[in-house]
Design a protein around this motif. Structure first.
Motif, PDB file in Angstrom:
ATOM      1  N   UNK A   1       2.812   6.036  -2.748  1.00 27.41           N
ATOM      2  CA  UNK A   1       3.900   6.951  -3.063  1.00 27.41           C
ATOM      3  C   UNK A   1       3.920   7.329  -4.543  1.00 27.41           C
ATOM      4  N   UNK A   2       3.430   6.435  -5.393  1.00 28.23           N
ATOM      5  CA  UNK A   2       3.396   6.766  -6.819  1.00 28.23           C
ATOM      6  C   UNK A   2       1.993   7.160  -7.283  1.00 28.23           C
ATOM      7  N   UNK A   3       1.097   7.405  -6.309  1.00 26.87           N
ATOM      8  CA  UNK A   3      -0.239   7.916  -6.626  1.00 26.87           C
ATOM      9  C   UNK A   3      -1.174   6.895  -7.215  1.00 26.87           C
ATOM     10  N   UNK A   4      -0.897   5.605  -6.973  1.00 26.32           N
ATOM     11  CA  UNK A   4      -1.734   4.543  -7.539  1.00 26.32           C
ATOM     12  C   UNK A   4      -2.738   4.048  -6.505  1.00 26.32           C
ATOM     13  N   UNK A   5      -3.911   3.690  -6.959  1.00 20.41           N
ATOM     14  CA  UNK A   5      -4.934   3.144  -6.083  1.00 20.41           C
ATOM     15  C   UNK A   5      -4.573   1.719  -5.657  1.00 20.41           C
ATOM     16  N   UNK A   6      -5.050   1.323  -4.490  1.00 21.96           N
ATOM     17  CA  UNK A   6      -4.829  -0.021  -3.974  1.00 21.96           C
ATOM     18  C   UNK A   6      -5.984  -0.926  -4.417  1.00 21.96           C
ATOM     19  N   UNK A   7      -5.752  -1.860  -5.337  1.00 17.36           N
ATOM     20  CA  UNK A   7      -6.831  -2.760  -5.750  1.00 17.36           C
ATOM     21  C   UNK A   7      -7.359  -3.555  -4.564  1.00 17.36           C
ATOM     22  N   UNK A   8      -8.661  -3.639  -4.371  1.00 13.40           N
ATOM     23  CA  UNK A   8      -9.224  -4.334  -3.200  1.00 13.40           C
ATOM     24  C   UNK A   8      -8.849  -5.810  -3.131  1.00 13.40           C
ATOM     25  N   UNK A   9      -8.590  -6.429  -4.301  1.00 13.61           N
ATOM     26  CA  UNK A   9      -8.269  -7.857  -4.285  1.00 13.61           C
ATOM     27  C   UNK A   9      -6.919  -8.143  -3.630  1.00 13.61           C
TER      28      UNK A   9
ATOM     29  N   UNK B   1       0.822  -1.211   0.000  1.00 18.47           N
ATOM     30  CA  UNK B   1       0.000   0.000   0.000  1.00 18.47           C
ATOM     31  C   UNK B   1       0.860   1.267   0.000  1.00 18.47           C
ATOM     32  N   UNK B   2       1.937   1.247   0.780  1.00 21.31           N
ATOM     33  CA  UNK B   2       2.834   2.402   0.820  1.00 21.31           C
ATOM     34  C   UNK B   2       3.482   2.654  -0.533  1.00 21.31           C
ATOM     35  N   UNK B   3       3.953   1.581  -1.160  1.00 15.54           N
ATOM     36  CA  UNK B   3       4.612   1.713  -2.465  1.00 15.54           C
ATOM     37  C   UNK B   3       3.657   2.310  -3.492  1.00 15.54           C
ATOM     38  N   UNK B   4       2.420   1.827  -3.506  1.00 12.65           N
ATOM     39  CA  UNK B   4       1.449   2.330  -4.484  1.00 12.65           C
ATOM     40  C   UNK B   4       1.026   3.766  -4.146  1.00 12.65           C
TER      41      UNK B   4
ATOM     42  N   UNK C   1       9.599   5.520   0.402  1.00 13.80           N
ATOM     43  CA  UNK C   1       8.192   5.767   0.074  1.00 13.80           C
ATOM     44  C   UNK C   1       7.544   6.707   1.089  1.00 13.80           C
ATOM     45  N   UNK C   2       7.866   6.512   2.369  1.00 13.50           N
ATOM     46  CA  UNK C   2       7.335   7.401   3.402  1.00 13.50           C
ATOM     47  C   UNK C   2       7.833   8.829   3.199  1.00 13.50           C
ATOM     48  N   UNK C   3       9.082   8.952   2.794  1.00 14.61           N
ATOM     49  CA  UNK C   3       9.635  10.294   2.535  1.00 14.61           C
ATOM     50  C   UNK C   3       8.942  10.959   1.361  1.00 14.61           C
ATOM     51  N   UNK C   4       8.633  10.170   0.339  1.00 14.04           N
ATOM     52  CA  UNK C   4       7.916  10.718  -0.815  1.00 14.04           C
ATOM     53  C   UNK C   4       6.519  11.177  -0.405  1.00 14.04           C
ATOM     54  N   UNK C   5       5.844  10.350   0.407  1.00 19.60           N
ATOM     55  CA  UNK C   5       4.500  10.696   0.866  1.00 19.60           C
ATOM     56  C   UNK C   5       4.522  11.967   1.720  1.00 19.60           C
TER      57      UNK C   5
END
Length: 329
Positions: free
Chosen positions: A98-106, A93-96, A283-287
């Motif tokens: 950080x790049x502005x991507x949604x987290x797929x529910x699956x 979730x953090x990786x996605x 990723x946390x730094x990017x966020x």
């Protein structure tokens, strides 16, 4: 029971039984020459290896010698299968995010998994050899299990019954190669060099109450260049347990004895626990700030990955590695 494989000039090394305190060992030659041999007929060989283990712990071993992790290969120097999951969805979730991507529910109900190279594992003291710092060298602290035979279609509960051993892993990643590979739509390959494993593999009973629900409920401690950067708990925030991860592999095929299944990078929602891979910190730094600050590893950097029980004793011994430049750069 604790088992290790010592370097002897061959590809598969020599199986030894190691005492609980990791101080002494005895060759298991009279029982099984290699760990894979023992796994192939575990019900027959395991009791014999357990007898040696008890003799070591009680000071009754016939030919004990000092155990030295610098002489160790990976417990399984090469394996029929190395499948690495991503059981800590917080990390994904953090990786996605950080790049502005949604987290797929699956992702919360069906684990991510990739099949890595299993023909060339590193021992716990072997250097991490890389061709370029520009590849984005990263460590990844994980836990892995070694399986017996798991039939196709096994449930998570059935799969969990076939967990023979546990190990620690440094699943080295070359972060700057990953985006280009994933963009091709076929997964990791060059971005995943050889993984390293702890000096010993242990049977689940060695963890006592810390092994429950097919999870390890102990922190994994990571030091980078001598500085502690993380100690997240392996049981907390593990969305998919090891039984579920193995069952995921066995959905459409058999899983054979000696297969290694990884947990993915240990990650806690509680950020005070630190990190087990540099990418997560970045990723946390990017966020937080819009840009990463923490660099990836450089030549000469060191990483130490270890797990301690409730009494402060090392369970698996430590993975201690230095990043070195390849001669073929």
């Amino acid at each position: 029971m604790k088992l290790a494989t010592l370097k002897d000039g061959s590809r598969d090394g020599q199986l030894v039984v190691v005492s609980r305190d990791l101080k002494t060992a005895q060759f298991a030659t009279a029982v099984a020459g290699t760990l894979q041999r023992a796994l192939d007929d575990w019900s027959f060989f395991a009791p014999q290896l357990e007898d040696i283990y008890q003799a070591l712990n009680q000071g009754r071993a016939r030919h004990p010698f000092p155990f030295d992790p610098t002489h160790c290969m990976a417990p399984l120097p090469r394996a029929y299968q190395w499948a690495d999951g991503s059981a800590y969805v917080n990390h994904v979730e953090l990786v996605r995010k950080a790049r502005g991507a949604e987290m797929p529910p699956e992702f919360w109900v069906d684990p991510l998994m990739y099949q890595g190279g299993s023909d060339d594992f590193l021992g716990p003291r072997d250097d991490i050899i890389c061709r370029s710092e520009e590849h984005g060298i990263d460590f990844e602290g994980e836990v892995a299990v070694v399986t017996g035979d798991v039939p196709m279609g096994s449930t998570a509960g059935q799969a969990a019954q076939q967990i023979r051993l546990l190990m620690l892993v440094n699943d080295v990643s070359l972060r700057n190669l990953i985006p280009g590979e994933l963009a091709k739509g076929f997964g990791f390959f060059q971005s995943k060099p050889a993984s390293a494993f702890s000096p010993v593999a242990v049977t689940p009973d060695e963890l006592g109450p810390a092994w429950r629900d097919s999870k390890v409920h102990l922190p994994l401690t990571v030091h980078w260049n001598g500085r502690k950067v993380g100690a997240p708990d392996c049981g907390t925030d593990m969305v998919f347990d090891f039984g579920q991860l193995i069952a995921h592999i066995a959905k459409t095929r058999n899983v054979r004895a000696g297969s290694i299944v990884g947990s993915g990078t240990i990650s806690n929602v509680d950020r005070s626990k630190g990190y087990c891979c540099i990418a997560e910190q970045r990723m946390l730094e990017i966020i937080d700030t819009g840009a990463p600050v923490t660099p990836f590893m450089r030549f000469g950097d060191t990483v130490r990955i270890e797990m301690f029980d409730a009494q402060g004793a090392s369970v698996f011994g430590a993975i201690e590695q230095t990043v070195e430049a390849s001669e073929n750069t």
